[in-house]
Design an enzyme around this catalytic site. Structure first.
Site, PDB file in Angstrom:
ATOM      1  N   TYR A   1     -29.659 -61.943 -39.931  1.00 16.99           N
ATOM      2  CA  TYR A   1     -28.794 -61.089 -39.099  1.00 16.99           C
ATOM      3  C   TYR A   1     -27.379 -61.578 -38.737  1.00 16.99           C
ATOM      4  CZ  TYR A   1     -27.036 -58.344 -35.070  1.00 16.99           C
ATOM      5  OH  TYR A   1     -26.103 -57.769 -34.036  1.00 16.99           O
TER       6      TYR A   1
ATOM      7  N   THR B   1     -21.291 -60.346 -33.027  1.00 15.24           N
ATOM      8  CA  THR B   1     -22.356 -60.626 -32.307  1.00 15.24           C
ATOM      9  C   THR B   1     -22.381 -62.255 -32.038  1.00 15.24           C
ATOM     10  OG1 THR B   1     -24.701 -61.176 -32.420  1.00 15.24           O
ATOM     11  CG2 THR B   1     -23.852 -60.712 -34.525  1.00 15.24           C
TER      12      THR B   1
HETATM   13  N1  LIG Z   1     -27.381 -54.382 -28.676  1.00 14.48           N
HETATM   14  C1  LIG Z   1     -26.963 -55.776 -28.570  1.00 14.48           C
HETATM   15  O1  LIG Z   1     -27.232 -56.438 -27.614  1.00 14.48           O
HETATM   16  C2  LIG Z   1     -25.767 -56.156 -29.799  1.00 14.48           C
HETATM   17  C3  LIG Z   1     -25.475 -57.322 -29.340  1.00 14.48           C
HETATM   18  C4  LIG Z   1     -24.495 -57.671 -30.490  1.00 14.48           C
HETATM   19  C5  LIG Z   1     -23.885 -56.935 -31.369  1.00 14.48           C
HETATM   20  N2  LIG Z   1     -24.416 -55.690 -31.419  1.00 14.48           N
HETATM   21  C6  LIG Z   1     -23.809 -54.863 -32.519  1.00 14.48           C
HETATM   22  O2  LIG Z   1     -23.506 -53.626 -32.120  1.00 14.48           O
HETATM   23  C7  LIG Z   1     -23.481 -52.468 -33.030  1.00 14.48           C
HETATM   24  C8  LIG Z   1     -24.341 -51.369 -32.363  1.00 14.48           C
HETATM   25  O3  LIG Z   1     -25.588 -51.854 -31.727  1.00 14.48           O
HETATM   26  P1  LIG Z   1     -26.498 -50.897 -30.988  1.00 14.48           P
HETATM   27  O4  LIG Z   1     -27.128 -51.997 -29.995  1.00 14.48           O
HETATM   28  O5  LIG Z   1     -26.006 -49.730 -30.572  1.00 14.48           O
HETATM   29  O6  LIG Z   1     -27.641 -50.418 -32.203  1.00 14.48           O
HETATM   30  P2  LIG Z   1     -28.036 -48.742 -32.600  1.00 14.48           P
HETATM   31  O7  LIG Z   1     -29.278 -48.963 -33.475  1.00 14.48           O
HETATM   32  O8  LIG Z   1     -28.363 -48.229 -31.184  1.00 14.48           O
HETATM   33  O9  LIG Z   1     -26.864 -48.040 -33.439  1.00 14.48           O
HETATM   34  C9  LIG Z   1     -26.794 -48.374 -34.456  1.00 14.48           C
HETATM   35  C10 LIG Z   1     -26.112 -47.191 -35.088  1.00 14.48           C
HETATM   36  O10 LIG Z   1     -25.674 -47.057 -36.504  1.00 14.48           O
HETATM   37  C11 LIG Z   1     -26.487 -46.128 -37.260  1.00 14.48           C
HETATM   38  N3  LIG Z   1     -26.396 -46.464 -38.483  1.00 14.48           N
HETATM   39  C12 LIG Z   1     -27.068 -47.492 -39.194  1.00 14.48           C
HETATM   40  N4  LIG Z   1     -26.866 -47.732 -40.512  1.00 14.48           N
HETATM   41  C13 LIG Z   1     -26.409 -46.822 -40.669  1.00 14.48           C
HETATM   42  C14 LIG Z   1     -25.664 -46.508 -41.983  1.00 14.48           C
HETATM   43  N5  LIG Z   1     -25.963 -47.185 -43.191  1.00 14.48           N
HETATM   44  N6  LIG Z   1     -24.886 -45.447 -42.136  1.00 14.48           N
HETATM   45  C15 LIG Z   1     -24.395 -44.561 -40.907  1.00 14.48           C
HETATM   46  N7  LIG Z   1     -25.082 -44.947 -39.766  1.00 14.48           N
HETATM   47  C16 LIG Z   1     -25.684 -45.878 -39.699  1.00 14.48           C
HETATM   48  C17 LIG Z   1     -27.926 -45.871 -36.424  1.00 14.48           C
HETATM   49  O11 LIG Z   1     -28.321 -44.602 -36.886  1.00 14.48           O
HETATM   50  C18 LIG Z   1     -27.440 -46.235 -35.333  1.00 14.48           C
HETATM   51  O12 LIG Z   1     -27.128 -44.737 -34.634  1.00 14.48           O
HETATM   52  C19 LIG Z   1     -24.378 -52.938 -34.186  1.00 14.48           C
HETATM   53  O13 LIG Z   1     -23.424 -53.540 -35.049  1.00 14.48           O
HETATM   54  C20 LIG Z   1     -24.814 -54.338 -33.709  1.00 14.48           C
HETATM   55  O14 LIG Z   1     -25.051 -55.443 -34.514  1.00 14.48           O
HETATM   56  C21 LIG Z   1     -25.407 -55.207 -30.722  1.00 14.48           C
HETATM   57  O1  LIG Z   2     -40.074 -58.795 -24.541  1.00 12.54           O
HETATM   58  C1  LIG Z   2     -39.160 -59.716 -24.457  1.00 12.54           C
HETATM   59  C2  LIG Z   2     -38.154 -59.336 -24.934  1.00 12.54           C
HETATM   60  C3  LIG Z   2     -37.106 -60.794 -24.739  1.00 12.54           C
HETATM   61  N1  LIG Z   2     -37.400 -61.883 -24.212  1.00 12.54           N
HETATM   62  C4  LIG Z   2     -36.596 -63.205 -24.417  1.00 12.54           C
HETATM   63  O2  LIG Z   2     -35.319 -62.537 -23.546  1.00 12.54           O
HETATM   64  C5  LIG Z   2     -34.263 -63.085 -24.306  1.00 12.54           C
HETATM   65  C6  LIG Z   2     -33.049 -62.098 -24.611  1.00 12.54           C
HETATM   66  O3  LIG Z   2     -33.928 -61.418 -25.599  1.00 12.54           O
HETATM   67  P1  LIG Z   2     -33.240 -59.989 -26.383  1.00 12.54           P
HETATM   68  O4  LIG Z   2     -33.127 -59.098 -25.346  1.00 12.54           O
HETATM   69  O5  LIG Z   2     -34.454 -59.496 -27.504  1.00 12.54           O
HETATM   70  O6  LIG Z   2     -31.889 -60.418 -27.116  1.00 12.54           O
HETATM   71  P2  LIG Z   2     -31.450 -61.587 -27.951  1.00 12.54           P
HETATM   72  O7  LIG Z   2     -32.482 -61.951 -28.959  1.00 12.54           O
HETATM   73  O8  LIG Z   2     -30.769 -62.652 -27.097  1.00 12.54           O
HETATM   74  O9  LIG Z   2     -30.387 -60.898 -28.904  1.00 12.54           O
HETATM   75  C7  LIG Z   2     -29.584 -59.778 -28.366  1.00 12.54           C
HETATM   76  O10 LIG Z   2     -28.216 -60.453 -28.375  1.00 12.54           O
HETATM   77  C8  LIG Z   2     -27.722 -60.981 -29.355  1.00 12.54           C
HETATM   78  C9  LIG Z   2     -26.246 -61.618 -28.935  1.00 12.54           C
HETATM   79  O11 LIG Z   2     -26.384 -62.604 -28.108  1.00 12.54           O
HETATM   80  C10 LIG Z   2     -27.488 -59.930 -30.512  1.00 12.54           C
HETATM   81  O12 LIG Z   2     -26.934 -60.190 -31.651  1.00 12.54           O
HETATM   82  C11 LIG Z   2     -28.920 -59.092 -30.882  1.00 12.54           C
HETATM   83  O13 LIG Z   2     -28.566 -57.961 -31.557  1.00 12.54           O
HETATM   84  C12 LIG Z   2     -29.310 -58.619 -29.401  1.00 12.54           C
HETATM   85  O14 LIG Z   2     -30.645 -58.116 -29.698  1.00 12.54           O
HETATM   86  C13 LIG Z   2     -34.714 -64.006 -25.114  1.00 12.54           C
HETATM   87  O15 LIG Z   2     -34.728 -65.178 -24.791  1.00 12.54           O
HETATM   88  C14 LIG Z   2     -36.085 -63.413 -25.517  1.00 12.54           C
HETATM   89  O16 LIG Z   2     -37.232 -64.497 -25.928  1.00 12.54           O
HETATM   90  C15 LIG Z   2     -38.661 -62.041 -23.803  1.00 12.54           C
HETATM   91  O17 LIG Z   2     -39.198 -62.942 -23.203  1.00 12.54           O
HETATM   92  N2  LIG Z   2     -39.570 -60.916 -23.968  1.00 12.54           N
END
Ligand SMILES: NC(=O)c1ccc[n+]([C@@H]2O[C@H](COP(=O)([O-])OP(=O)(O)OC[C@H]3O[C@@H](n4cnc5c(N)ncnc54)[C@H](O)[C@@H]3O)[C@@H](O)[C@H]2O)c1
Ligand SMILES: O=c1ccn([C@@H]2O[C@H](COP(=O)(O)OP(=O)(O)O[C@H]3O[C@H](CO)[C@@H](O)[C@H](O)[C@H]3O)[C@@H](O)[C@H]2O)c(=O)[nH]1
Length: 329
Positions: A141, A117
Site C-alpha cells: 500500500y 499517506t
Molecule cells: N483513511 C485514512 O486514514 C487514510 C490515511 C492516509 C491516506 N488515505 C488516502 O485517502 C484517500 C481516500 O481514502 P478514504 O479513507 O476516503 O477511502 P474510501 O475507500 O472511503 O474512498 C475511496 C473512494 O475511491 C473510490 N474508488 C476506488 N477505486 C476507484 C477507481 N478505480 N475509480 C473510481 N473510483 C474509485 C471508492 O469507491 C471510494 O469512494 C485514499 O487515496 C487513501 O489512500 C486515507
Molecule cells: O481493531 C483494531 C484496529 C486497529 N488497532 C490498532 O490501532 C492503531 C491504528 O490502526 P488503524 O486505525 O487500522 O490505522 P493504521 O494501521 O495506523 O493506518 C491508517 O493510517 C495510515 C496513515 O498513518 C493510512 O495510510 C492507512 O490507510 C490508515 O488505515 C494500530 O496500532 C492498530 O494495530 C487495534 O488495536 N485494533
C-alpha cells in the site's frame, strides 16, 4: 473553474466535496462506488460512476466541466489487503493513477492534489516524522502511493502541471454538522471499529499488540480530524491557483495517542463499556507514527480547528449511531 474529485463518494473525498460546496466552488465527482456511496454526496453534486483509468471518460469530464484542478482520492486503502493482493493494489493505486494523470493533463488539468499517506515512511526512524525523512514503506500500500508521488513529480517536470502531495496520518471523525462520516463496510480503522463495538455491532475490540516500545505498550498514532484535512486541501488548492510551487506536506497534528487512550476516550464519550481482547501484533504495524506538522502551517497557513480527540470520537460515535438509517436511504 470546476474541481474534479476522484473518490468523492468515499470517506475523505465526500468531506472535500462538502468543503468545496461550502466555499461556493463548482465540483464534479468521478467514483466507481467500489467502497464509496452515492448517497454520501448532496444530490445536486454532478456525479459520474466510472473508473479513474478510463481515459476517454476522464477527458470527457474534464472538457465538459472545464476542470483545471484535480483532487485525487480514489484508491484501495487497506494495508493487510495490499499484502495479500499486491498486484491488485499496484493496479488500483499506481497503474490507474498513471492513466488518470495522463488523461487529466492531456485534457487541461493544471493542478493536482494527491492523497498520499504516512505509510510512505514505513517504521519511521524518528518521530515526529519530517517530510524530508527518506521514505521507506514497509507494505505494498505504502509503495503503491509512493510510486504515484514519484510519477506526479516527474510529470510536473515535463508538463504544464503543479501539485501538492498531502501525506495523511490517521484520519478520523466526521463532519461536525453531521453531513458525512466514515461509512465504509468492514472498516479496519481503530476509532470506527471501537465506536461500532460500543454500539454492540461488534462483539469485542481486539487490541493488536501490547508489547510495543511505547508508554503503555500499544501503538501511537496521530489522529487528524477529517474536516481539518479537507480544509488543508482547500488551502492547497488556493496555493496552486495563485501560482504556488509543488509541495509535499504531512497532514497531522504532531501528537500521538495510544490504542488504549483511544479506547478509554470511546468509553467515556459513548458512556458504554465494551469487551476488549488483547491480541498479538498486527503484521506491518509501526509502533509510533506521528507527524512533524510545521511545514503545512508555514507553507499554507493551515490552522486546525478540531485538534481534540474527544470531539473526534464524539463525531465518529454520532455518525455511527445514525449510519443504519442513512444506509437505508
Ligand atoms: N483513511 C485514512 O486514514 C487514510 C490515511 C492516509 C491516506 N488515505 C488516502 O485517502 C484517500 C481516500 O481514502 P478514504 O479513507 O476516503 O477511502 P474510501 O475507500 O472511503 O474512498 C475511496 C473512494 O475511491 C473510490 N474508488 C476506488 N477505486 C476507484 C477507481 N478505480 N475509480 C473510481 N473510483 C474509485 C471508492 O469507491 C471510494 O469512494 C485514499 O487515496 C487513501 O489512500 C486515507
Ligand atoms: O481493531 C483494531 C484496529 C486497529 N488497532 C490498532 O490501532 C492503531 C491504528 O490502526 P488503524 O486505525 O487500522 O490505522 P493504521 O494501521 O495506523 O493506518 C491508517 O493510517 C495510515 C496513515 O498513518 C493510512 O495510510 C492507512 O490507510 C490508515 O488505515 C494500530 O496500532 C492498530 O494495530 C487495534 O488495536 N485494533
Amino acid at each position: 473553474m470546476t474541481v474534479l474529485v476522484t473518490g468523492g463518494a468515499g470517506y475523505i473525498g465526500s468531506h472535500m466535496v462538502l468543503a468545496l460546496l461550502d466555499a461556493g466552488e463548482e465540483v464534479v465527482v468521478l467514483d466507481d462506488l467500489s467502497t464509496g456511496f452515492h448517497w454520501a454526496l448532496p444530490p445536486e453534486v454532478p456525479f459520474v460512476r466510472g473508473d479513474i483509468a478510463d481515459k476517454a471518460l476522464v477527458q470527457r469530464i474534464v472538457r465538459e466541466h472545464g476542470a483545471r484542478s484535480l483532487a485525487h482520492f480514489a484508491a484501495k486503502i487497506v494495508v493487510p489487503d495490499s499484502v495479500a493482493d499486491p498486484l491488485g493494489y499496484y493496479l488500483s493505486n499506481t497503474v490507474k493513477s498513471r492513466a488518470l494523470i495522463e488523461a487529466a493533463v492531456g485534457a487541461g488539468i493544471e493542478h493536482i492534489i494527491f492523497s498520499s499517506t504516512a505509510a510512505v515512511y514505513g517504521e519511521p526512524a524518528r518521530v515526529p516524522v519530517p517530510e524530508d525523512l527518506p521514505p521507506d514503506p514497509i507494505n505494498p500500500y505504502g509503495r503503491s502511493k509512493l510510486m504515484t508521488e514519484w510519477m506526479l513529480a516527474d510529470a510536473a517536470r515535463a508538463h504544464n502541471l503543479r501539485y501538492v502531495v498531502l501525506r495523511y496520518f490517521n484520519v478520523a471523525g466526521a463532519d461536525p454538522r453531521g453531513r458525512s462520516g466514515q461509512s465504509t463496510h468492514n472498516a479496519t480503522h481503530l476509532i470506527k471499529a471501537a465506536t461500532q463495538t460500543a454500539l454492540g455491532q461488534r462483539r469485542h475490540l481486539e487490541v493488536f499488540g501490547t508489547d510495543y516500545p511505547t508508554p503503555d505498550g500499544t501503538c501511537l498514532r496521530d489522529y487528524i480530524q477529517v474536516s481539518d484535512l479537507a480544509d488543508a486541501h482547500m488551502m492547497a488548492l488556493r496555493h496552486l491557483r495563485r501560482g504556488g510551487g509543488n509541495l509535499t506536506l504531512n497532514c497531522g497534528y504532531g501528537r500521538g495517542f495510544s490504542v488504549l487512550e483511544v479506547l478509554d476516550t470511546v468509553r467515556q464519550i459513548s458512556g458504554r463499556d465494551f469487551p476488549i481482547v488483547f491480541a498479538p501484533r498486527r503484521v506491518g504495524d509501526p509502533a509510533r507514527v506521528i507527524a512533524e506538522a510545521d511545514r503545512i502551517r508555514d507553507e499554507l497557513g493551515w490552522q486546525p480547528k478540531h485538534d481534540d480527540l474527544r470531539a473526534i470520537v464524539a463525531q465518529a460515535f454520532a455518525w455511527e449511531r445514525a449510519l443504519p438509517h442513512r444506509n437505508q436511504i
